[in-house]
Design an enzyme around this catalytic site. Structure first.
Site, PDB file in Angstrom:
ATOM      1  N   ARG A   1      21.667 -13.520 -19.389  1.00  0.00           N
ATOM      2  CA  ARG A   1      22.081 -12.540 -20.391  1.00  0.00           C
ATOM      3  C   ARG A   1      23.596 -12.610 -20.640  1.00  0.00           C
ATOM      4  O   ARG A   1      24.058 -12.533 -21.776  1.00  0.00           O
ATOM      5  CB  ARG A   1      21.719 -11.138 -19.919  1.00  0.00           C
ATOM      6  CG  ARG A   1      20.285 -10.766 -20.145  1.00  0.00           C
ATOM      7  CD  ARG A   1      20.061 -10.409 -21.631  1.00  0.00           C
ATOM      8  NE  ARG A   1      18.663 -10.080 -21.845  1.00  0.00           N
ATOM      9  CZ  ARG A   1      17.706 -10.959 -22.109  1.00  0.00           C
ATOM     10  NH1 ARG A   1      17.995 -12.240 -22.150  1.00  0.00           N
ATOM     11  NH2 ARG A   1      16.471 -10.568 -22.323  1.00  0.00           N
TER      12      ARG A   1
ATOM     13  N   GLU B   1      19.995  -5.393 -17.384  1.00  0.00           N
ATOM     14  CA  GLU B   1      20.570  -5.691 -18.685  1.00  0.00           C
ATOM     15  C   GLU B   1      22.075  -5.403 -18.621  1.00  0.00           C
ATOM     16  O   GLU B   1      22.532  -4.605 -17.791  1.00  0.00           O
ATOM     17  CB  GLU B   1      19.933  -4.817 -19.764  1.00  0.00           C
ATOM     18  CG  GLU B   1      18.484  -5.150 -20.057  1.00  0.00           C
ATOM     19  CD  GLU B   1      18.329  -6.545 -20.637  1.00  0.00           C
ATOM     20  OE1 GLU B   1      19.141  -6.956 -21.473  1.00  0.00           O
ATOM     21  OE2 GLU B   1      17.376  -7.236 -20.221  1.00  0.00           O
TER      22      GLU B   1
ATOM     23  N   SER C   1      19.684 -16.263 -12.631  1.00  0.00           N
ATOM     24  CA  SER C   1      18.970 -14.978 -12.698  1.00  0.00           C
ATOM     25  C   SER C   1      19.035 -14.430 -14.112  1.00  0.00           C
ATOM     26  O   SER C   1      19.804 -14.887 -14.958  1.00  0.00           O
ATOM     27  CB  SER C   1      19.596 -13.979 -11.724  1.00  0.00           C
ATOM     28  OG  SER C   1      20.921 -13.672 -12.125  1.00  0.00           O
ATOM     29  N   HIS C   2      18.223 -13.386 -14.354  1.00  0.00           N
ATOM     30  CA  HIS C   2      18.145 -12.803 -15.693  1.00  0.00           C
ATOM     31  C   HIS C   2      19.504 -12.320 -16.174  1.00  0.00           C
ATOM     32  O   HIS C   2      19.925 -12.601 -17.291  1.00  0.00           O
ATOM     33  CB  HIS C   2      17.139 -11.646 -15.689  1.00  0.00           C
ATOM     34  CG  HIS C   2      17.089 -10.899 -16.974  1.00  0.00           C
ATOM     35  ND1 HIS C   2      16.372 -11.338 -18.063  1.00  0.00           N
ATOM     36  CD2 HIS C   2      17.700  -9.739 -17.358  1.00  0.00           C
ATOM     37  CE1 HIS C   2      16.530 -10.481 -19.063  1.00  0.00           C
ATOM     38  NE2 HIS C   2      17.325  -9.503 -18.665  1.00  0.00           N
ATOM     39  N   VAL C   3      20.217 -11.585 -15.314  1.00  0.00           N
ATOM     40  CA  VAL C   3      21.493 -11.020 -15.748  1.00  0.00           C
ATOM     41  C   VAL C   3      22.515 -12.124 -15.999  1.00  0.00           C
ATOM     42  O   VAL C   3      23.368 -12.002 -16.897  1.00  0.00           O
ATOM     43  CB  VAL C   3      22.007  -9.994 -14.707  1.00  0.00           C
ATOM     44  CG1 VAL C   3      22.468 -10.673 -13.415  1.00  0.00           C
ATOM     45  CG2 VAL C   3      23.138  -9.153 -15.280  1.00  0.00           C
TER      46      VAL C   3
END
Length: 1458
Positions: A1067, A1044, A1062-1064
């Site tokens: 985000r 996060e 990717s997730h980051v």
């Protein structure tokens, strides 16, 4: 100077021999005899006026010297007129070069002027003699010139006004050009010409008459003077030939200027110009035999001997033997002309026999490497489980050990000093502690007879001062400058431990305490010297809390620590103890052998005591080594998974040898002393040390002596060699048989000592060195050393079963091992290792000799590549890439699990092939291989750290090892191998690839302008839950992709390479946070140096411009209002709808999340060539229903208690909640309904394969539910103030497609925001490596929506791992907290396959997606078309996941792109 005899024997007056000789020597085997054994010539004094002669004479008889084409600043100077050239250095600073062409017999002049210059310019320069471009140092140069590292000259410019001047004159006709750089010392700046050296050709003079000649003996003397003047370098045969001709040219120039031959001879051989010598001078030794006949006869001798490769000494002897043979003929009354005729007919008697030819390759050649399948190098082992060994019974401590332990405990802290000395078969303990600020000295012994301590104090070592009365123990007698105190055995500790002791406390600031012992009428000393106790603390010891030894073979390390006091007695004791522990270490697995390695390396790096007052014969040491290495060899045979660790252990131990080899250490030093009349002084002290306890230090001492003798008895060279290898004067004095003296030899001892010490070095290395190449080769190929007098003889037989041509390869290695051009050497080293590899895997009674050879070859690769760095300066990319392949091959040959390294190697070969074929994508592909290679090196370093560092820390603390040595233990292990050199080459190549591929220094993932304070962190993961009060720019060394982004963060900059999807990354874009990868280490270092400062970041889609800002800039920046948590988002709690399972036709927003609904919506609406997997779901509320079932009452109660703790911010319970959820039991109705829905939808039911398969499926479902309490997911919901209790989890059930590739599509380019462009990332296997935290990058491409058949690859993949699975079922999370407006919850929760995926190391070099352009275009275009069709279906940008199987596209989920 050479290893060959050749054409300097040839003279143009030869008769029939002439043609044959010319033919034989045309290949370049050219010899320059060293004549220093016959006479010694002083360097000619420089004249007061500086003259360096630029006149290069072009002789009609000299050999042609072709020059390579080089892009440089070149000033052509063939014109006889004055030449000039100007170069702009910087701004209005210019360099002007004038070269005045010489007239006949005159010197040329080079004038340099730098306009508008600084005050401190230095001319860094050298001469060029041939096409090789190697700098030579002219013997004459301006005042103030200094030699720089024996490789260049540095001359200061003369400042006048605003300009600087310099004038040179060159008188060496062999110098064809000069090269130079200019260094501004004031600004620490180098001036170059277009990135390269300035290159000035020198003018030619008139051609000399072809009739002019000089006698060959004078040419030889002049060549020797040149060799001596150039620092007595080792020349290659080609260099010798050039040097010989340069000497001839110099003399011909003198003759052309009118100097008579007689004057030249007088100058070269005059007694006033030679050093004193016991033998006759060369001029006195020249016989009546003409030199051309001597040369011819020497050539005939060389030819009859089989044209061997003679050493310089052998060359000289051959020349003199030829002269003697002809002189004998002359003394018989035979005329010169008759001798000449006999030579041409071969009638001169020659006493020479043919020498077997052992060298297959000439000095300038290179081997032809065999073509091999790289997969034959594969080593792939699964680490075995480590056996937990039963803790060993602690060794019984001696009375002295117990006494010392008790005293240390009484003092309340560790001892400052603890020394143990031998008194016959008893011990003397000296313990220094410092309780309550006082220095306390406890001296104890188990000696039975009465003892008196005769002692004093000292402020400086060596002095005896009477102690103050307050320090005297009871009953002491004060003498003049000393005190006598009787030992007592009356204290409780003395009686308990059966010792007699004395305790002294000192308050004053004394440095130490000298003492001796008196037993009856006998004085007891420390090896003839006073005992001395130093009151200062020793080196800083490791003070870390090593805990319980977690991550180590603790019981083994405890045993080692307990035996260390015994091991310190001698190498023999240590090696025998290690041999006794090999079985236990093997049983403990990798960590056991890691423990042995750590212990042996502490020993090898002198962190442990090598010898403590114990006399042991060298043959006993070598026998103990032999025993240990035999046992290690046996483990190597039986446990291939441990071979890398075993190789490292063996390299620290040394080879050893049964009996004879070790005994020769004692024998040969006596022979050296006797043969060379050097029985006293340093040599006698070393002899005593060798007899008492030889060690690896003796190899260094021997090398220091050789260097000292070779450098004209320069004692500074002796100490430099010692110090460079860790041996100080203090260490020499610390030996049990100390070495106090410096060497002091006579000049007439030089030749004999060089010969005998050189031979002795082989004996020392045969015992002590595990990585010495020459001795390793000798042991494998066999050798014989005869005994002389009392000496033993040694005969080592060749290793059997060596492959054909192997000796030739080894000879090639030895011939090239010191070459500056290391490429042929590296090829040879690797070819030998490849040939050796099968032998290391097969039974062989001499396996350890082969192992030590392989270890030595590996070590030589590292030293060669380090020597070759200069060769790669300015080299083209293909050469650097080729060197990388050589180092990778070497690393693979030394590694146990090398699959990833082999695939990296294949990737580099593919990149080189693409470059040679003109493929435009070669640099982009090579960059991906480079990134993967870095990941492989990182993985290897992490393995070393995981296996070795805990043992180093635990054992280091137990043994009192210096803290610094423990801290860098793993780092030094890595540096000792070729991985460190490989990393250096990757760093060199990276900027070139980025520039060629137009990648720039950044990859901007989220281009948002930002202003904030710079904060540097190691890992983003470590701060992900933090809240920054001020706008913060995080510079994070590590970003994995799952983290996060902390509140208050306005930018994240990293050298890591998370996927764009990717997730980051998602985000960052959703949170409007600037996020970018920086590839340039210099830029990254600059950013890190600005920690605490305010920066303003202005990104584009491909770059970031940054500058320092002020507080006011933050106040007015766009991102200032975004700092802190975002606003609250409402969740609606879902209820159980009465059904445990539903089909895709029943998917609604009340029952399932957007993931399931979107899959149901796509079915039947996408083009027929896009597959949609069959799906069912466990809807919202099923988890809560199962938890409330009576069969799960205990689980529900525990979850409730844990949730209450969580609401009280007790975050540690998150993991406990997840574990508790996994204990749920499945209600029978759930099982029945799920089975029915899956079977009616055409999906396989896991229970049909047995209860175990259903249990696997049920566990996967529970893991999806439990992921509601993942740390990342929990903190994410808290950050946006979502009520975590309202979060509900449906489970989407799909059959897994065993994919060839997986992809994620964003139908609007997320980096640029361009809606006309589709961006996609593709990986091999399942998509978890793309959306999870798997290292490396995916293949990425973009495609314009108006041209879907033209995908453009942006980057090739570097992910080393692909996930593959059998036909199975996957259970996907589908919560009501995903895809909310303003909040992207996708990826926070787990999707779990029923079966575990197989992790496969992937090979991209044979992947059609990368190497088949048609296949690539077809697949990438199909993926882009699927994305475009789905976006049209929804009417908005989509985030799509899918897979490719056998060329068919499947979409497994879609959601709105955020």
């Amino acid at each position: 100077m050479s290893n060959s005899i050749g054409s300097n024997f040839v003279h143009q007056r030869l008769l029939e021999h002439q043609t044959r000789i010319d033919t034989c020597v045309s290949g370049g085997n050219y010899t320059l005899f060293r004549v220093q054994d016959s006479f010694r010539i002083r360097k000619l004094p420089l004249t007061a006026t500086f003259r360096v002669n630029v006149a290069r004479k072009r002789l009609s008889m000299s050999s042609n010297r072709g020059g390579g084409v080089m892009t440089r600043a070149v000033l052509a100077t063939d014109s006889p007129s004055e030449l000039a050239e100007k170069f702009n250095l910087e701004g209005n600073t210019e360099l002007q070069v004038n070269v005045r062409s010489p007239g006949p017999g005159c010197l040329s002049q080079i004038e340099l002027q730098v306009t508008n210059s600084s005050d401190n310019l230095v001319f860094h320069w050298g001469g060029i003699q041939d096409k090789n471009g190697k700098w030579v140092l002219p013997s004459r140069h301006p005042d103030g010139t200094k030699v720089y590292k024996k490789r260049a000259l540095r001359t200061p410019f003369v400042k006048s006004g605003s300009n600087s001047f310099l004038r040179l004159e060159i008188d060496d006709p062999a110098i064809q050009a000069i090269e130079f750089l200019i260094f501004d010392e004031a600004q620490n700046k180098w001036f170059k010409h277009k990135g390269d050296n300035f290159h000035i050709k020198l003018p030619s003079d008139e051609k000399l008459s072809p009739n002019v000649s000089v006698p060959e003996d004078l040419v030889q003397i002049q060549a020797y003077l040149r060799w001596e003047r150039n620092g007595k370098q080792m020349y290659t045969p080609e260099q010798e030939k050039e040097e010989y001709e340069a000497a001839r040219t110099e003399l011909l120039v003198e003759v052309s200027r009118g100097t008579p031959i007689q004057d030249i001879r007088a100058r070269l051989t005059n007694k006033s110009n030679v050093n004193e010598s016991k033998g006759p001078l060369l001029s006195e030794k020249i016989s009546q035999v003409p030199d051309d006949l001597v040369q011819t006869q020497a050539y005939i001798r060389w030819e009859k001997a089989g044209k061997p490769n003679f050493s310089p000494d052998q060359q000289l002897k051959e020349f003199e033997e030829a002269r003697k043979e002809l002189q004998t003929e002359l003394e018989k009354g035979i005329s010169i002309e008759a001798i000449r005729k006999k030579i041409t007919k071969g009638e001169i008697k020659t006493n020479v026999s043919k020498i077997p030819d052992t060298k297959r390759y000439n000095a300038v050649g290179r081997i032809q490497r065999k073509k091999r399948d790289l997969m034959q190098l594969l080593n792939k082992y699964t680490p075995g489980t480590i056996k937990e060994t039963i803790p060993a019974k602690p060794p019984t401590l001696s009375s002295m050990d117990l006494f010392a332990k008790a005293k240390e405990e009484q003092s309340g802290g560790p001892a400052l000093r603890k020394n143990v000395y031998k008194l016959a078969n008893k011990e003397l303990l000296v313990l220094v502690t410092k309780p309550s600020g006082k220095t306390r000295i406890d001296i104890a012994t188990d000696f039975k007879d009465p003892l008196t301590l005769h002692w004093a104090l000292s402020e400086n070592p060596g002095e005896w001062l009477a102690p103050p009365p307050s320090t005297l123990p009871a009953g002491s007698v004060l003498l003049d400058k000393a005190v006598e105190t009787q030992f007592s055995s009356g204290s409780a500790d003395d009686l308990k431990y059966q010792v007699q002791s004395i305790q002294i406390e000192v308050e004053e600031n004394f440095a130490g305490m000298p003492f001796v012992l008196l037993s009856g009428a006998n004085w007891i000393k420390n090896n003839g010297s006073d005992f001395y106790v130093n009151f200062s603390s020793g080196p800083k010891l490791i003070h870390k809390d090593v805990g319980d030894g977690k991550g180590t073979a603790k019981s083994l390390l405890d045993k080692i620590a307990g035996l260390e006091s015994e091991a310190q007695k001698s190498f023999m004791h240590r090696f025998n103890i290690a041999a006794d522990l090999v079985q236990e270490a093997k049983d403990a697995g990798e960590l056991g052998l890691a423990g042995i390695l750590v212990w042996m390396r502490f020993m090898a790096t002198r962190q442990l005591i090598w010898n403590k007052n114990y006399n042991v014969k060298p043959r006993e040491i070598s026998k103990a080594q032999d025993r240990l290495t035999d046992l290690l060899q046996n483990v190597y045979k039986s446990h291939p998974e441990y071979r890398e660790l075993l190789r490292m252990i063996m390299s620290t131990v040394g080879r050893g040898g049964e009996g004879d080899v070790g005994q020769r250490i004692r024998d040969e030093i006596l022979v050296i002393q006797r043969n060379n009349d050097c029985k006293g002084g340093m040599m006698e002290e070393w002899h005593q040390k060798l007899h008492n306890n030889t060690s690896p230090d003796d190899v260094v001492i021997c090398q220091a002596l050789l260097d000292y003798i070779k450098c004209d008895f320069d004692i500074d060279v002796y100490w430099r060699t010692l110090n460079d290898n860790g041996i100080t004067k203090e260490r020499l004095l610390s030996y049990d048989r100390a070495i106090h003296s410096e060497p002091n030899f006579r000049r007439d001892q030089k030749d004999g000592l060089l010969r005998d010490l050189g031979s002795y070095m082989r004996t020392l290395k045969a015992v002590h060195s595990g990585a010495d190449l020459e001795s390793a080769i000798s042991n494998c190929m066999g050798y014989k050393s005869e005994g002389q007098g009392f000496m033993v003889g040694v005969e080592i037989n060749p290793v059997s079963g060596l492959p054909s041509g192997f000796p030739d390869l080894l000879q090639f290695i030895l011939a090239h091992v010191e070459d500056k051009n290391v490429e042929p050497l590296l090829e040879g080293l690797l070819e030998v290792r490849e040939e050796l590899r099968p032998l290391l895997s097969n039974p062989n009674d001499r396996l350890k000799d082969l192992l030590f050879l392989d270890i030595a070859l590996d070590s030589t690769v590292r030293t060669a590549i380090e020597r070759g760095y200069e060769e790669l300066n300015g080299a083209k990319p293909e050469k650097v890439m080729y060197f990388i392949t050589l180092l990778l091959e070497n690393l693979a040959l030394s590694s146990d699990n090398n699959e990833d390294l082999i695939f990296c190697l294949k990737g580099w070969n593919q990149a080189i092939s693409m470059l040679s074929s003109g493929d435009d994508h070669w640099a982009l592909y090579a960059k991906s291989v480079l990134d993967r290679t870095r990941l492989a090196l990182t993985s290897k370093a992490e393995w070393y750290h995981r296996q070795l560092q805990p043992s180093a820390e635990y054992l280091g603390a137990q043994l009192g090892v210096d803290e610094w040595a423990v801290d860098i233990f793993t780092e030094e292990i890595i540096r000792a191998g070729s991985a460190a050199s490989l990393s250096v080459l990757l760093n060199r190549l990276d900027p070139t690839l980025r520039e060629t591929a137009n990648l720039g220094s950044w990859q901007v993932i989220s281009p948002v302008e930002a202003v904030g304070y710079v904060v540097v962190v190691d890992e983003l993961l470590s701060v992900q839950n933090k809240t920054y009060e001020k706008p913060t720019i995080l510079v994070a060394k590590s970003v994995r992709g799952e983290e996060e982004i902390p509140d208050g963060t306005v930018a994240v900059l990293t050298p890591d390479m998370p996927d764009v999807l990717s997730h980051v990354s998602v985000r960052a874009r959703n949170s409007k946070v600037c996020f970018a990868t920086c590839f340039d280490p210099n830029i990254l270092s600059d950013l890190q140096s600005k920690e605490g400062k305010i920066l303003h970041l202005r990104p584009t889609s491909a770059d970031i411009v940054y500058s320092e800002a002020k507080d006011v800039d933050i106040t007015g920046s766009n991102n200032s209002e975004e700092v802190g948590p975002s606003g609250s988002i409402t969740l609606t709690k879902k209820q159980f709808g009465g059904r445990y399972a539903i089909s895709s036709e029943e998917f609604t927003s009340e029952l399932v999340g957007a993931k399931s609904r979107n899959i149901g919506y796509l079915k039947g609406k996408v083009p027929s060539w896009v597959g949609i997997p069959t799906s069912v779901a466990l809807p919202f509320g099923v988890f809560e229903k199962v938890l409330s079932d009576d069969i799960n009452k205990e689980v529900a109660e525990k979850v409730k208690v844990l949730q209450n703790k969580l609401e009280e911010e007790e975050l540690s319970v998150l993991q406990e909640i997840r574990q508790t959820v996994l204990a749920l039991q499945a209600p029978p109705q759930l099982v029945q309904e799920l089975k029915s829905k899956m079977q009616s939808s055409g999906m396989p039911w896991p229970g049909d394969e047995g209860d175990q398969r259903w249990d696997q499926a049920w566990m996967a479902i529970k893991k999806v539910w439990a992921s509601k309490w993942n740390e990342r997911a929990y903190f994410s919901t808290k950050k946006v103030k979502l009520d975590h209790n309202f979060l509900c989890m449906a489970v989407l059930v799909q059959e897994i497609i065993n994919a060839d590739y997986a992809f994620v599509i964003h139908t609007t380019n997320p980096s640029s925001g361009d809606p006309s462009e589709i961006y996609t990332e593709v990986v091999k296997g399942l998509g978890e490596t793309l959306v999870g935290a798997y290292p490396g990058r995916a293949l990425s491409f973009v495609c314009k929506k108006d041209d879907l058949n033209s995908p453009k690859v942006l980057g090739y993949p570097s992910k080393p791992i692909g996930l593959f699975i059998r036909r199975s079922i996957i259970f996907r999370s589908d919560s009501n907290g995903e895809d909310l407006e303003g909040y992207a919850g996708a990826g926070l929760y787990d999707s779990v396959p029923m079966d575990e995926e197989d992790k496969v190391v992937v090979d991209y070099s044979s992947d059609p997606l990368l190497i088949d352009s048609n296949f690539q275009k077809s697949i990438l275009s199909s993926i882009a078309r699927a994305g475009s069709a789905i976006e049209e279906l929804y009417g908005s940008p989509q985030d799509i996941e899918g897979v490719v199987k056998d060329g068919k596209i499947y979409v497994v989920q879609t959601r709105p792109q955020m």
